[in-house]
Design an enzyme around this catalytic site. Structure first.
Site, mmCIF file in Angstrom:
data_model
loop_
_atom_site.group_PDB
_atom_site.id
_atom_site.type_symbol
_atom_site.label_atom_id
_atom_site.label_comp_id
_atom_site.label_asym_id
_atom_site.label_seq_id
_atom_site.Cartn_x
_atom_site.Cartn_y
_atom_site.Cartn_z
ATOM 1 N N ARG A 139 100.200 15.624 -13.442
ATOM 2 C CA ARG A 139 101.304 14.988 -14.181
ATOM 3 C C ARG A 139 102.453 14.723 -13.220
ATOM 4 O O ARG A 139 103.017 15.656 -12.637
ATOM 5 C CB ARG A 139 101.783 15.910 -15.306
ATOM 6 C CG ARG A 139 102.919 15.366 -16.161
ATOM 7 C CD ARG A 139 103.381 16.423 -17.171
ATOM 8 N NE ARG A 139 102.273 16.857 -18.017
ATOM 9 C CZ ARG A 139 102.311 17.939 -18.805
ATOM 10 N NH1 ARG A 139 103.403 18.706 -18.830
ATOM 11 N NH2 ARG A 139 101.266 18.265 -19.534
ATOM 12 N N HIS A 184 101.543 21.186 -13.903
ATOM 13 C CA HIS A 184 100.679 20.012 -13.803
ATOM 14 C C HIS A 184 101.029 19.150 -12.590
ATOM 15 O O HIS A 184 100.158 18.507 -12.010
ATOM 16 C CB HIS A 184 100.808 19.160 -15.064
ATOM 17 C CG HIS A 184 100.071 19.685 -16.249
ATOM 18 N ND1 HIS A 184 98.745 19.426 -16.493
ATOM 19 C CD2 HIS A 184 100.490 20.464 -17.285
ATOM 20 C CE1 HIS A 184 98.368 20.010 -17.622
ATOM 21 N NE2 HIS A 184 99.411 20.646 -18.123
ATOM 22 N N ASP A 191 94.822 20.390 -18.958
ATOM 23 C CA ASP A 191 94.759 20.630 -20.402
ATOM 24 C C ASP A 191 93.423 20.107 -20.886
ATOM 25 O O ASP A 191 93.085 18.928 -20.655
ATOM 26 C CB ASP A 191 95.887 19.888 -21.128
ATOM 27 C CG ASP A 191 97.269 20.425 -20.795
ATOM 28 O OD1 ASP A 191 97.361 21.552 -20.272
ATOM 29 O OD2 ASP A 191 98.256 19.712 -21.070
ATOM 30 N N GLU A 273 99.277 28.537 -24.778
ATOM 31 C CA GLU A 273 98.594 27.273 -25.052
ATOM 32 C C GLU A 273 97.105 27.441 -24.786
ATOM 33 O O GLU A 273 96.692 27.584 -23.625
ATOM 34 C CB GLU A 273 99.159 26.148 -24.173
ATOM 35 C CG GLU A 273 100.643 25.870 -24.408
ATOM 36 C CD GLU A 273 101.204 24.811 -23.466
ATOM 37 O OE1 GLU A 273 100.501 24.433 -22.496
ATOM 38 O OE2 GLU A 273 102.341 24.364 -23.690
ATOM 39 N N HIS A 276 95.588 25.129 -21.888
ATOM 40 C CA HIS A 276 96.269 25.001 -20.594
ATOM 41 C C HIS A 276 95.707 26.004 -19.578
ATOM 42 O O HIS A 276 95.775 27.222 -19.784
ATOM 43 C CB HIS A 276 97.764 25.255 -20.821
ATOM 44 C CG HIS A 276 98.625 25.133 -19.606
ATOM 45 N ND1 HIS A 276 99.592 24.172 -19.472
ATOM 46 C CD2 HIS A 276 98.691 25.878 -18.469
ATOM 47 C CE1 HIS A 276 100.223 24.322 -18.319
ATOM 48 N NE2 HIS A 276 99.676 25.349 -17.692
#
Length: 301
Positions: A139, A184, A191, A273, A276
């Protein structure tokens, strides 16, 4: 003969001068006789000003080049073509409600060690009748910045009903759902979920469609082809905590299936999460990158 040669030389010189005059007139036509130059204005000489206008201004910086990924990054599909990819941030089906900055193409990019570890996990899951599906991989920092801007705009709650129905948007930073940096961006965090084979494609999200809480029963929420994990992806709710006690039975077993498959290959789960995971031996533990998610960023790898 001497007089004839002299005459020919004179004619050649005269013709050359005429050609130069015509060329100068084509490059920079003289102003009309009635035009009066402004005080201090330069007069065109031999077309020099016309040529200068065609050249780049001195000292003008070149356009900034888009950054590309270091050699250690690859497209996941170059390592494993069987892992499904549903890159949510290239679409409007995410908590922001629009495609996120930096996601140019629906492509999973990871460091090579992370991609190869996912490949090994995939081989074991395939043998059991499952496949991995990634929602987000590398990301760029510009995407994280987009999340931060969105979180500060308390008026924009278009996706609240699905992704954070019980959380006040003003609490997103304090509760840890949004931060100014993301693992990320280091390239070894992913994810993902598990899909039972044969995989039925997930239908496309239609912007403006009715939203359902991310923790609603699976048959009621958005029809993801993932096995039932108890919540949808990116659910800002404590039910998304991997070991939340309210998650039982098949939902809990599915989370443990994903966690166990990735832990065996060196990934560590974020407890808040279930989707994740970060490769423990990540090659860039302290570096946050900002090259775009695009094929050109990892061209040839």
């Amino acid at each position: 003969m001497t007089g004839l040669a002299s005459a020919l030389r004179t004619l050649a010189v005269t013709a050359s001068a005429g050609l130069l005059a015509v060329s100068a007139a084509v490059v920079a036509p003289a102003p009309p006789a009635s035009a009066t130059p402004a005080p201090g204005a330069a007069h065109p000489v031999g077309g020099a000003l016309a040529l200068d206008a065609l050249l780049p201004a001195r000292g003008t910086p070149e356009p900034e080049r888009e950054p590309v990924a270091p050699r250690e990054f690859v497209a996941l599909s170059s390592v494993d073509r069987t892992i499904l990819q549903e890159m949510r941030y290239t679409t409007a089906h995410n908590f922001v409600g629009e495609p996120v900055d930096g996601y140019r193409q629906p492509l999973c990019i990871l460091t090579r060690p992370a991609a190869e570890a996912l490949h090994r996990a995939q081989l074991r899951l395939l043998a059991r009748g499952y496949t991995l599906k990634v929602y987000d991989c590398y990301r760029p920092q510009r995407a994280v910045d987009h999340f931060v801007r969105w979180a500060k705009d308390l008026r924009d709650e278009r996706m609240k009903e699905e992704f954070y129905p019980l959380v006040d948007k003003s609490r997103l930073f304090a509760d840890g759902y949004i931060a100014e940096k993301s693992g990320h961006s280091r390239g070894s965090t992913v994810d993902l979920t598990v899909v039972r084979l044969p995989a039925v494609p997930t239908r496309a999200y239609v912007p403006g469609e009715e939203l359902v809480e991310c923790w609603a029963p699976k048959r009621e929420r958005f029809p993801d082809n993932s096995v039932d994990m108890g919540t949808g992806y990116d659910c800002f709710d404590t039910r998304a905590h991997t070991d939340d006690p309210r998650i039982r039975g098949a939902q809990r077993a599915n989370r443990q299936l994903l966690k166990g498959a990735l832990a065996a290959q060196g990934f560590v789960n974020l407890p808040e999460e279930w989707w994740h995971f970060t490769l423990a031996a990540e090659p860039f533990p302290d570096t946050f990158f900002d090259f775009p998610v695009a094929r050109r960023s990892v061209a040839g790898r």
